[in-house]
Design a protein around this motif. Structure first.
Motif, PDB file in Angstrom:
ATOM      1  N   MET A 108       0.841  -1.255  -0.131  1.00  0.00           N
ATOM      2  CA  MET A 108      -0.041   0.000  -0.004  1.00  0.00           C
ATOM      3  C   MET A 108       0.934   1.229   0.013  1.00  0.00           C
ATOM      4  SD  MET A 108      -1.389   0.521   3.996  1.00  0.00           S
ATOM      5  CE  MET A 108      -2.610  -0.801   3.798  1.00  0.00           C
ATOM      6  N   HIS A 109       0.311   2.234  -0.566  1.00  0.00           N
ATOM      7  CA  HIS A 109       1.041   3.655  -0.485  1.00  0.00           C
ATOM      8  C   HIS A 109       0.158   4.876  -0.336  1.00  0.00           C
ATOM      9  CE1 HIS A 109       0.598   3.726  -4.781  1.00  0.00           C
ATOM     10  NE2 HIS A 109       0.735   4.968  -4.756  1.00  0.00           N
ATOM     11  N   LEU A 110       0.706   5.940   0.266  1.00  0.00           N
ATOM     12  CA  LEU A 110      -0.120   7.132   0.313  1.00  0.00           C
ATOM     13  C   LEU A 110       0.159   7.711  -0.809  1.00  0.00           C
ATOM     14  CD1 LEU A 110      -1.637   8.910   2.457  1.00  0.00           C
ATOM     15  CD2 LEU A 110       0.418   9.866   2.921  1.00  0.00           C
ATOM     16  N   ALA A 111      -0.671   8.190  -1.637  1.00  0.00           N
ATOM     17  CA  ALA A 111      -0.775   8.589  -2.997  1.00  0.00           C
ATOM     18  C   ALA A 111      -0.800  10.105  -2.826  1.00  0.00           C
ATOM     19  CB  ALA A 111      -1.718   8.065  -4.163  1.00  0.00           C
ATOM     20  N   ARG A 112      -1.657  10.714  -1.854  1.00  0.00           N
ATOM     21  CA  ARG A 112      -1.958  12.036  -1.808  1.00  0.00           C
ATOM     22  C   ARG A 112      -2.214  12.305  -0.239  1.00  0.00           C
ATOM     23  NH1 ARG A 112      -6.436  12.334  -4.942  1.00  0.00           N
ATOM     24  NH2 ARG A 112      -5.033  11.913  -6.735  1.00  0.00           N
ATOM     25  N   LEU A 113      -1.438  13.725  -0.139  1.00  0.00           N
ATOM     26  CA  LEU A 113      -1.675  14.037   1.432  1.00  0.00           C
ATOM     27  C   LEU A 113      -1.980  15.360   1.326  1.00  0.00           C
ATOM     28  CD1 LEU A 113      -1.086  13.367   4.631  1.00  0.00           C
ATOM     29  CD2 LEU A 113       0.862  14.747   4.131  1.00  0.00           C
ATOM     30  N   ARG A 114      -3.313  15.849   1.943  1.00  0.00           N
ATOM     31  CA  ARG A 114      -3.870  17.266   2.048  1.00  0.00           C
ATOM     32  C   ARG A 114      -3.838  17.698   3.466  1.00  0.00           C
ATOM     33  NH1 ARG A 114      -9.192  16.862   0.120  1.00  0.00           N
ATOM     34  NH2 ARG A 114      -9.133  19.353   0.173  1.00  0.00           N
ATOM     35  N   LEU A 115      -3.331  18.930   3.870  1.00  0.00           N
ATOM     36  CA  LEU A 115      -3.269  19.127   5.054  1.00  0.00           C
ATOM     37  C   LEU A 115      -3.794  20.862   5.231  1.00  0.00           C
ATOM     38  CD1 LEU A 115       0.325  18.201   6.554  1.00  0.00           C
ATOM     39  CD2 LEU A 115      -1.909  17.020   6.634  1.00  0.00           C
ATOM     40  N   ARG A 116      -4.505  21.000   6.167  1.00  0.00           N
ATOM     41  CA  ARG A 116      -5.050  22.298   6.150  1.00  0.00           C
ATOM     42  C   ARG A 116      -4.927  22.807   7.849  1.00  0.00           C
ATOM     43  NH1 ARG A 116      -4.926  21.818   1.843  1.00  0.00           N
ATOM     44  NH2 ARG A 116      -6.317  22.182   0.224  1.00  0.00           N
ATOM     45  N   ASP A 117      -4.140  23.867   8.151  1.00  0.00           N
ATOM     46  CA  ASP A 117      -4.147  24.564   9.360  1.00  0.00           C
ATOM     47  C   ASP A 117      -3.537  23.270  10.304  1.00  0.00           C
ATOM     48  OD1 ASP A 117      -4.711  26.866   8.873  1.00  0.00           O
ATOM     49  OD2 ASP A 117      -6.877  26.505   9.096  1.00  0.00           O
ATOM     50  N   PHE A 118      -2.656  22.452   9.757  1.00  0.00           N
ATOM     51  CA  PHE A 118      -2.151  21.337  10.710  1.00  0.00           C
ATOM     52  C   PHE A 118      -0.484  21.771  10.936  1.00  0.00           C
ATOM     53  CE2 PHE A 118       0.257  17.570  11.299  1.00  0.00           C
ATOM     54  CZ  PHE A 118      -0.616  16.756  12.000  1.00  0.00           C
ATOM     55  N   ARG A 119      -0.252  22.000  12.213  1.00  0.00           N
ATOM     56  CA  ARG A 119       1.082  22.479  12.795  1.00  0.00           C
ATOM     57  C   ARG A 119       1.380  23.540  12.183  1.00  0.00           C
ATOM     58  NH1 ARG A 119       2.890  19.911  17.631  1.00  0.00           N
ATOM     59  NH2 ARG A 119       2.447  17.691  17.551  1.00  0.00           N
ATOM     60  N   ASN A 120       2.599  23.612  11.413  1.00  0.00           N
ATOM     61  CA  ASN A 120       2.913  24.710  10.828  1.00  0.00           C
ATOM     62  C   ASN A 120       2.457  24.825   9.247  1.00  0.00           C
ATOM     63  OD1 ASN A 120       4.878  22.921   9.748  1.00  0.00           O
ATOM     64  ND2 ASN A 120       6.491  24.323   9.656  1.00  0.00           N
ATOM     65  N   TYR A 121       1.648  23.888   8.858  1.00  0.00           N
ATOM     66  CA  TYR A 121       1.270  23.884   7.283  1.00  0.00           C
ATOM     67  C   TYR A 121      -0.304  24.610   7.318  1.00  0.00           C
ATOM     68  CZ  TYR A 121       4.968  20.901   6.477  1.00  0.00           C
ATOM     69  OH  TYR A 121       6.286  20.384   6.281  1.00  0.00           O
ATOM     70  N   ALA A 122      -0.270  25.792   6.874  1.00  0.00           N
ATOM     71  CA  ALA A 122      -1.398  26.487   6.416  1.00  0.00           C
ATOM     72  C   ALA A 122      -2.339  25.669   5.293  1.00  0.00           C
ATOM     73  CB  ALA A 122      -1.396  27.981   6.111  1.00  0.00           C
TER      74      ALA A 122
END
Lengths: 377, 199
Positions: A1-15
């Motif tokens: 298995m693999h992670l194909a896409r990662l989306r972060l919003r307002d997570f730690r220092n990632y707006a």
């Protein structure tokens, strides 16, 4: 298995982060405090719904924001879309756009093993940490183990509440003891089966990393010697005084032996580090064996702590994961990334909350980043 | 910002004490009520009062009833040798809907829950002992929940009923009727396997 896409919003220092990852070996490079580990933390969060830094949801929200969002696409047997939103007032978790009702149905969508500096506690720390290692592994490989563990914990807490009451009620205590013993026996038999399977994997991993002749062995040390019910009954007097359940799988341990000597006492810091690494490698290999595909490996800043010899021992595991179509994510500072893996690596630069693909990998195509071009070397 | 008039605030607080009503729902209901047709509100309060005044818990079995003792307890067509123990009055209605049980009921009013401060003295266990010992009851069937607390309550009741000269049984754990194995969780399946029967 693999992670194909990662989306972060307002997570730690990632707006805002939108990244696509191919299978293979990803290296996050950057100076300290740029957010390298935060990406690993987010991936681990999608896998286990917890932080491997042992913090609650509140601490993962970007400063000044109301809540965080973490989402991902996992490609394994089919494609799965995970979305998790967390704020102090609201939390939502959906899998393929449907709300997740039971944790046991969600876990396993993405499997990950994290290697981090805290792993050293597996060797040095309290038995609780080694129990958690067993429980996590069993929860990921044995259907029903998680609900068993939750039921046991509830029986235990109920029983402890009874023991704390000022008036003793033996009949009621017996009522909860029955459940505790039944569930506890099932937990112990699961752990008793697991440890001998993990032990040889850890021994081999340890051999590879240390290149010493010493043999690592794991031994299950159950708190209950023979008969849970009988031993509980015999401890009833002491339980009354101390007002808590003194015996049971919640007091189990796994002893780590290096050439038949207790590793916690008779090893150096460096040896402990090697043992911790071996345990994690064994965990990854056990999961690969059971599920047929390697878990996603998250390696946080471990390389810097290992000498060249131990690094060389770890590399085959990473290459193996890579070859089996798995994925490895590793954080490093510029000085100590494993050049021995050279050409196969996909490099990313992490710079105060942004992620940029650096150099084309020799094997995999360059992941595309919306709005950010990949730079050539 | 203008705040809600005091009567509305009090109504919100009162509604918020009902089960399943959070602050937002309480506010929505209250605002609806204070703007609704006065007749509708009068009717609502009348039926609430009426229902509350008429409904008692049966002093014998503990289920909800208008008359005392309830129909189930006085009915001559029900088998007095069988006594089925349930947690809540609602469970009696569920079992009655199934139509298969022809004995009498006993509502405990909950289950043992040390973590929530519910002990034997908070449940109708003394009454159960009396019924099991005194009358013609031959079998007590425990139809309790299958969680940790329900199981412990069952074991506890069994030990309390030892001296009553009754058979104590528990309803089976198993698969829901009409569904395949694929929908059952692991624990249900393993319990169902343990409780298998010869055909």
């Amino acid at each position: 298995m693999h992670l194909a896409r990662l989306r972060l919003r307002d997570f730690r220092n990632y707006a805002k982060l939108d990244a696509e990852f191919v299978p293979g070996f990803h290296l996050f490079l950057g100076r300290n405090a740029q957010g390298k580990t935060n990406i690993l933390e987010a991936i681990y969060l999608l896998a286990t719904l917890r932080s491997f830094r042992g913090v609650g949801g509140g601490q993962m929200i970007r400063h000044g924001a109301k809540g965080y969002f973490a989402g991902g696409t996992v490609v394994g047997a089919g494609e799965h879309e995970i979305k998790a939103y967390w704020s102090p007032h609201e939390r939502q978790l959906t899998l393929n756009a449907r709300p997740v009702r039971k944790l046991s149905e969600y876990l396993g969508t993405l499997r990950a093993v994290v290697f981090c500096t805290e792993d050293l506690q597996l060797v040095k720390g309290a038995p609780r940490i080694r129990r958690r290692f067993l429980d996590l592994l069993l929860a990921q490989t044995r259907p029903g183990y998680l609900s068993l563990l939750l039921r046991y914990t509830q029986a235990l807490r109920s029983r402890n509440a009874l023991l704390k009451q000022s008036v003793a009620d033996d009949a009621q205590l017996d009522g909860f003891t029955r459940g505790l013993v039944e569930l506890g026996n099932e937990l112990m038999s699961a752990r008793r089966e697991l440890v001998p399977r993990i032990s040889p994997l850890a021994r081999l991993a340890h051999r590879r990393v240390s290149q010493d002749s010493e043999d690592l062995k794991l031994e299950y040390r159950p708190c209950i010697k023979a008969d849970f019910l009988l031993e509980l009954r015999q401890s009833r007097g002491r339980e009354r005084v101390l007002r808590t359940t003194l015996l049971g799988p919640h007091r189990d341990d796994v002893e780590l032996m290096l050439d038949d000597r207790a590793a916690a006492q008779f090893t150096s810091e460096g040896q402990k580090r090697t043992i911790a690494l071996a345990l994690k490698m064994a965990q990854a290999e056990y999961l690969s064996g059971i599920h047929g595909t390697p878990p996603v490996l998250l390696i946080d800043d471990v390389m810097g702590e290992l000498d060249a010899q131990r690094r060389a021992g770890l590399v085959p595991l990473l290459q193996q994961a890579h070859r089996a179509g798995g994925q490895v994510f590793m954080t490093c500072t510029e000085e100590n990334w494993p050049r021995e893996l050279g050409r196969e690596i996909i490099r990313w630069e992490v710079n105060s909350g942004s992620l940029t693909a650096v150099a084309p990998g020799a094997v995999a195509p360059i992941p595309k980043m919306p709005g950010q071009g990949a730079q050539g070397e | 910002m203008a705040s809600l008039p005091d009567p509305v605030v009090r109504l919100v607080a009162a509604l918020g004490r009902l089960p399943g009503i959070g602050p937002r729902s309480a506010e929505r209901l209250a605002l609806h009520l204070v703007q609704a047709d006065p007749g509708l509100v009068r009717d609502l309060s009348a039926v609430m009062n009426f229902a509350r005044e008429r409904i008692k818990t049966c002093s014998v079995c503990g289920s909800l009833t208008e008359i005392e003792p309830c129909d189930l307890c006085v009915s001559t067509s029900r088998d007095p040798t069988l006594l089925c123990v349930v947690e809540r009055a609602l469970d009696v209605i569920s079992l009655e809907k199934s139509g298969t049980f022809k004995g009498r009921y006993h509502v405990l009013g909950g289950k043992l829950s040390p973590l929530n401060g519910v002990g034997p003295e908070d449940l109708r266990i003394g009454e159960l002992e009396k019924r099991a010992a005194a009358s013609e009851v031959r079998e007590v069937i425990l139809a309790l929940g299958t969680d940790v607390e329900g199981d412990a309550t069952g074991h506890y009741l069994a030990s309390r009923l030892v001296g009553c000269n009754v058979r104590v049984t528990r309803i089976a754990h198993g698969l829901p009727a009409g569904s395949g194995l694929e929908f059952a969780d692991e624990l249900t399946l393993s319990r169902a396997l343990e409780g298998r029967r010869e055909l």
